[in-house]
Design a protein around this motif. Sequence first.
Motif, PDB file in Angstrom:
ATOM      1  N   ILE A  32       0.836  -1.204   0.000  1.00  0.00           N
ATOM      2  CA  ILE A  32       0.000   0.000   0.000  1.00  0.00           C
ATOM      3  C   ILE A  32       0.870   1.253   0.000  1.00  0.00           C
ATOM      4  O   ILE A  32       0.593   2.218  -0.716  1.00  0.00           O
ATOM      5  CB  ILE A  32      -0.956  -0.017   1.213  1.00  0.00           C
ATOM      6  N   ILE A  33       1.944   1.238   0.782  1.00  0.00           N
ATOM      7  CA  ILE A  33       2.855   2.381   0.828  1.00  0.00           C
ATOM      8  C   ILE A  33       3.510   2.603  -0.537  1.00  0.00           C
ATOM      9  O   ILE A  33       3.636   3.748  -0.996  1.00  0.00           O
ATOM     10  CB  ILE A  33       3.908   2.189   1.938  1.00  0.00           C
ATOM     11  N   PHE A  35       2.276   1.882  -3.461  1.00  0.00           N
ATOM     12  CA  PHE A  35       1.241   2.438  -4.328  1.00  0.00           C
ATOM     13  C   PHE A  35       1.071   3.936  -4.082  1.00  0.00           C
ATOM     14  O   PHE A  35       1.035   4.738  -5.024  1.00  0.00           O
ATOM     15  CB  PHE A  35      -0.067   1.685  -4.087  1.00  0.00           C
ATOM     16  N   ILE A  36       1.001   4.326  -2.815  1.00  0.00           N
ATOM     17  CA  ILE A  36       0.810   5.738  -2.470  1.00  0.00           C
ATOM     18  C   ILE A  36       2.047   6.560  -2.846  1.00  0.00           C
ATOM     19  O   ILE A  36       1.930   7.663  -3.387  1.00  0.00           O
ATOM     20  CB  ILE A  36       0.473   5.879  -0.970  1.00  0.00           C
ATOM     21  N   PHE A  37       3.249   6.041  -2.572  1.00  0.00           N
ATOM     22  CA  PHE A  37       4.473   6.770  -2.895  1.00  0.00           C
ATOM     23  C   PHE A  37       4.635   6.974  -4.397  1.00  0.00           C
ATOM     24  O   PHE A  37       5.072   8.036  -4.837  1.00  0.00           O
ATOM     25  CB  PHE A  37       5.698   6.063  -2.336  1.00  0.00           C
ATOM     26  N   ILE A  39       2.279   7.228  -6.639  1.00  0.00           N
ATOM     27  CA  ILE A  39       1.327   8.272  -7.032  1.00  0.00           C
ATOM     28  C   ILE A  39       1.823   9.636  -6.567  1.00  0.00           C
ATOM     29  O   ILE A  39       1.768  10.620  -7.310  1.00  0.00           O
ATOM     30  CB  ILE A  39      -0.074   7.966  -6.482  1.00  0.00           C
ATOM     31  N   LEU A  40       2.335   9.720  -5.343  1.00  0.00           N
ATOM     32  CA  LEU A  40       2.823  10.984  -4.795  1.00  0.00           C
ATOM     33  C   LEU A  40       4.003  11.522  -5.598  1.00  0.00           C
ATOM     34  O   LEU A  40       4.010  12.690  -5.999  1.00  0.00           O
ATOM     35  CB  LEU A  40       3.212  10.797  -3.327  1.00  0.00           C
ATOM     36  N   SER A  43       2.941  12.551  -9.095  1.00  0.00           N
ATOM     37  CA  SER A  43       2.188  13.806  -9.056  1.00  0.00           C
ATOM     38  C   SER A  43       3.107  14.999  -8.851  1.00  0.00           C
ATOM     39  O   SER A  43       2.920  16.037  -9.494  1.00  0.00           O
ATOM     40  CB  SER A  43       1.148  13.764  -7.944  1.00  0.00           C
TER      41      SER A  43
END
Length: 117
Positions: A32-33, A35-37, A39-40, A43
């Motif tokens: 999950i981390i 995936f979020i990283f 995207i971050l 972006s």
Amino acid sequence: MSNKNNPLSPHLQVYKWHISSLLSISHRIVGIINFIFIILISSILIFLGTDIQIFSKSLIGKFLIVSLCWSFSFQILNEIRHLAWDMGYGFDLKISQITGILTIIGSFVLTILFYLI
């Protein structure tokens, strides 16, 4: 069945943690981390127009890069471990503990190697 004071399921206070269960939980959290990283960072680089060289030289950028290197190397090594389990190898308790420890140590070693390269 007459004793109603017994818990219905094992609680965290009485459950003995094993390396396999800890790696399983951390494998999901790290996924999950990651995936979020991704995207971050994508972006930040797309919307702010920041050059990758400027980002990688900042302290926050270095921290994120090293953190991502560790999380991806941990994820990959744990996936290799799960692939061996899918093929039917490594189910013995001792082998499972050894491969779990090797996964943790190997992820740190790979992170250091990636950072030095």
